[in-house]
Design an enzyme around this catalytic site. Structure first.
Site, mmCIF file in Angstrom:
data_model
loop_
_atom_site.group_PDB
_atom_site.id
_atom_site.type_symbol
_atom_site.label_atom_id
_atom_site.label_comp_id
_atom_site.label_asym_id
_atom_site.label_seq_id
_atom_site.Cartn_x
_atom_site.Cartn_y
_atom_site.Cartn_z
ATOM 1 N N ASN A 90 0.800 -1.229 0.000
ATOM 2 C CA ASN A 90 0.000 0.000 0.000
ATOM 3 C C ASN A 90 0.827 1.271 0.000
ATOM 4 O O ASN A 90 0.302 2.356 -0.258
ATOM 5 C CB ASN A 90 -0.949 0.023 1.209
ATOM 6 C CG ASN A 90 -0.189 -0.010 2.524
ATOM 7 O OD1 ASN A 90 0.391 -1.042 2.876
ATOM 8 N ND2 ASN A 90 -0.165 1.086 3.254
ATOM 9 N N GLY B 8 5.210 3.084 -0.111
ATOM 10 C CA GLY B 8 6.656 2.909 -0.212
ATOM 11 C C GLY B 8 7.080 2.013 -1.366
ATOM 12 O O GLY B 8 6.529 2.061 -2.466
ATOM 13 N N TYR C 265 16.797 -4.652 14.033
ATOM 14 C CA TYR C 265 16.373 -4.495 12.632
ATOM 15 C C TYR C 265 17.361 -5.250 11.735
ATOM 16 O O TYR C 265 16.958 -6.034 10.871
ATOM 17 C CB TYR C 265 16.325 -3.010 12.242
ATOM 18 C CG TYR C 265 15.990 -2.787 10.778
ATOM 19 C CD1 TYR C 265 14.696 -2.979 10.300
ATOM 20 C CD2 TYR C 265 16.975 -2.400 9.863
ATOM 21 C CE1 TYR C 265 14.388 -2.788 8.948
ATOM 22 C CE2 TYR C 265 16.675 -2.207 8.523
ATOM 23 C CZ TYR C 265 15.384 -2.398 8.070
ATOM 24 O OH TYR C 265 15.079 -2.214 6.729
HETATM 25 N N1 LIG Z 1 13.346 2.555 2.796
HETATM 26 C C1 LIG Z 1 14.590 2.075 2.846
HETATM 27 O O1 LIG Z 1 15.586 2.816 2.770
HETATM 28 C C2 LIG Z 1 14.814 0.585 2.979
HETATM 29 C C3 LIG Z 1 16.136 0.118 2.921
HETATM 30 C C4 LIG Z 1 16.360 -1.245 3.028
HETATM 31 C C5 LIG Z 1 15.287 -2.117 3.166
HETATM 32 N N2 LIG Z 1 14.017 -1.616 3.242
HETATM 33 C C6 LIG Z 1 12.914 -2.579 3.393
HETATM 34 O O2 LIG Z 1 11.939 -2.333 2.420
HETATM 35 C C7 LIG Z 1 10.680 -2.831 2.864
HETATM 36 C C8 LIG Z 1 9.603 -1.812 2.558
HETATM 37 O O3 LIG Z 1 9.840 -0.671 3.360
HETATM 38 P P1 LIG Z 1 9.558 0.815 2.876
HETATM 39 O O4 LIG Z 1 10.853 1.522 2.903
HETATM 40 O O5 LIG Z 1 8.714 0.833 1.672
HETATM 41 O O6 LIG Z 1 8.750 1.332 4.162
HETATM 42 P P2 LIG Z 1 7.250 1.865 4.358
HETATM 43 O O7 LIG Z 1 6.967 2.953 3.392
HETATM 44 O O8 LIG Z 1 7.150 2.162 5.808
HETATM 45 O O9 LIG Z 1 6.357 0.600 3.985
HETATM 46 C C9 LIG Z 1 6.313 -0.506 4.855
HETATM 47 C C10 LIG Z 1 5.126 -1.362 4.513
HETATM 48 O O10 LIG Z 1 5.100 -2.453 5.440
HETATM 49 C C11 LIG Z 1 3.791 -2.482 6.006
HETATM 50 N N3 LIG Z 1 3.755 -3.033 7.352
HETATM 51 C C12 LIG Z 1 4.346 -2.565 8.472
HETATM 52 N N4 LIG Z 1 3.977 -3.294 9.524
HETATM 53 C C13 LIG Z 1 3.124 -4.247 9.059
HETATM 54 C C14 LIG Z 1 2.388 -5.288 9.652
HETATM 55 N N5 LIG Z 1 2.403 -5.498 10.981
HETATM 56 N N6 LIG Z 1 1.616 -6.079 8.874
HETATM 57 C C15 LIG Z 1 1.546 -5.870 7.542
HETATM 58 N N7 LIG Z 1 2.202 -4.882 6.916
HETATM 59 C C16 LIG Z 1 2.977 -4.073 7.677
HETATM 60 C C17 LIG Z 1 3.327 -1.034 6.016
HETATM 61 O O11 LIG Z 1 1.918 -0.981 6.197
HETATM 62 P P3 LIG Z 1 1.220 0.325 6.844
HETATM 63 O O12 LIG Z 1 1.164 1.341 5.763
HETATM 64 O O13 LIG Z 1 -0.117 -0.160 7.289
HETATM 65 O O14 LIG Z 1 2.081 0.747 7.998
HETATM 66 C C18 LIG Z 1 3.796 -0.632 4.642
HETATM 67 O O15 LIG Z 1 2.902 -1.093 3.680
HETATM 68 C C19 LIG Z 1 10.852 -3.162 4.341
HETATM 69 O O16 LIG Z 1 10.987 -4.549 4.500
HETATM 70 C C20 LIG Z 1 12.157 -2.463 4.707
HETATM 71 O O17 LIG Z 1 12.820 -3.115 5.769
HETATM 72 C C21 LIG Z 1 13.755 -0.289 3.144
#
Ligand SMILES: NC(=O)c1ccc[n+]([C@@H]2O[C@H](COP(=O)([O-])OP(=O)(O)OC[C@H]3O[C@@H](n4cnc5c(N)ncnc54)[C@H](OP(=O)(O)O)[C@@H]3O)[C@@H](O)[C@H]2O)c1
Length: 319
Positions: free
Chosen positions: A24, A26, A193
């Site tokens: 939904n 990111g 993390y």
């Molecule tokens: N952004 C970065 O720089 C980065 C770098 C390395 C790895 N990552 C990884 O990339 C992935 C996506 O992260 P993002 O950066 O796109 O962050 P984000 O924008 O915060 O998106 C995270 C997603 O995970 C969902 N989520 C969180 N808790 C949940 C739960 N209990 N049950 C189901 N869904 C849940 C969120 O839903 P809600 O909207 O309902 O909260 C959202 O859809 C993650 O695994 C993160 O560790 C990100």
């Protein structure tokens, strides 16, 4: 293909079924949108129906106005196939309900993107009794993979599981006694993390050997440092300063999703399993990536610990 390159020019059959957890917002939003534009039926598995519905409407509107934006050769006027299914990874019963609904629908599954994640929140544990990052980032996805794998094995000759890990995995340490933080005194946000992301890399390697000879592959990737909502749980903690350091080279979510989409559809990686990718290239393992996740003792300890956590929920024939 680097972060600035266009997506693979792939047209997916309309009966290709994709699940994106956390689709939904990111990176997950762009994974879901990109694969739907390629023609797949994409299920956004997330915890808020309202956020999913808004995301789906936004994807459809963006598709109508930007079909040429992603560099795809086809720009027809079909409507994207997008659907919401409820999943809260912080509640194992919710993960089981999601699995049951998916199975009951009798559908195939070709691409499973385990993307949802939470980044370095304050100390907390789930109602199932696990440290939140351990469960949301790793354990909940493990349960879903275990149950949906048999469906993927029957769904076609090229099915793929992709985990959104992180470069943080290289800073995670492994110790049987601290696989997850049992109480607040030992909890360090960034470390746990990093551990959760390390477990994803270890799971990818372990599963790849278990999947050898099957039509299902498993890979993981670091999306880059991406401007998303991931910092929302960090508050003013030092982890957020790390993002500040990368401010000049933050990727957009669309750029961050490219490696995940590449792993999901590119013919270049068909049949390839067990790799950790950055910028659409298999990463030459760093010290920890080459040594720690491949340590078979640690792999077995993590696998046994995980199976024990989920012993009442895993499929009867899962070992
Ligand atoms: N952004 C970065 O720089 C980065 C770098 C390395 C790895 N990552 C990884 O990339 C992935 C996506 O992260 P993002 O950066 O796109 O962050 P984000 O924008 O915060 O998106 C995270 C997603 O995970 C969902 N989520 C969180 N808790 C949940 C739960 N209990 N049950 C189901 N869904 C849940 C969120 O839903 P809600 O909207 O309902 O909260 C959202 O859809 C993650 O695994 C993160 O560790 C990100």
């Amino acid at each position: 293909m680097g972060s600035g390159a266009s997506l693979p020019n792939v047209r997916l059959p309309s009966d290709t079924v994709v699940v994106v957890t956390g689709g939904n917002t990111g990176i997950g939003y762009e994974l879901a949108k990109g694969l739907a534009i390629m023609g797949a039926h994409v299920i956004i598995a997330c915890r808020s129906e309202q956020r999913a519905t808004e995301a789906i409407a936004k994807m459809k509107a963006e598709f109508l106005s930007e079909t040429s934006h992603l560099g795809l050769s086809h720009s027809d006027e079909r409507e994207l196939q997008l659907e919401y299914m409820h999943l809260d990874l912080a509640i194992l019963k919710s993960a089981m309900d999601f699995i049951t609904s998916f199975k009951q629908a009798g559908r195939k599954l070709h691409i499973l993107l385990c993307n949802a994640g939470i980044g370095s929140p304050p100390w907390g544990h789930t109602e199932d009794g696990y440290e939140t990052q351990f469960q949301v980032n790793y354990l909940g996805h493990f349960l879903i993979i275990a149950h949906l794998l048999p469906i993927m094995q029957q769904s076609g000759e090229d099915c793929r599981i992709i985990l959104t890990s992180s470069v943080a995995s290289q800073y995670g340490t492994f110790d049987l006694d601290t696989i997850q933080a049992k109480d607040e005194r030992v909890y360090k946000r960034c470390m746990y993390y990093s551990k959760s992301k390390l477990y994803q890399v270890m799971q990818t390697i372990t599963m790849a050997s278990r999947l050898s000879g099957s039509h299902v592959t498993m890979t993981c990737y670091h999306p880059g440092v991406v401007a998303t909502e991931i910092t929302r749980s960090m508050e003013d903690h030092s982890c957020i300063c790390l993002f500040g350091l990368f401010k000049c080279c933050l990727k957009t979510p669309e750029q961050g999703a490219k490696t995940g989409i590449y792993l999901a559809v590119s013919p270049e990686v068909k049949g390839q399993s067990g790799g950790y990718y950055v910028n659409c290239r298999q990463k030459t393992p760093s010290r920890t990536a080459s040594f720690l996740p491949r340590n078979e003792t640690y792999q077995k300890q993590l696998w046994d610990y995980t199976v024990d956590c989920l012993k009442d929920l895993l499929p009867a024939d899962f070992s």
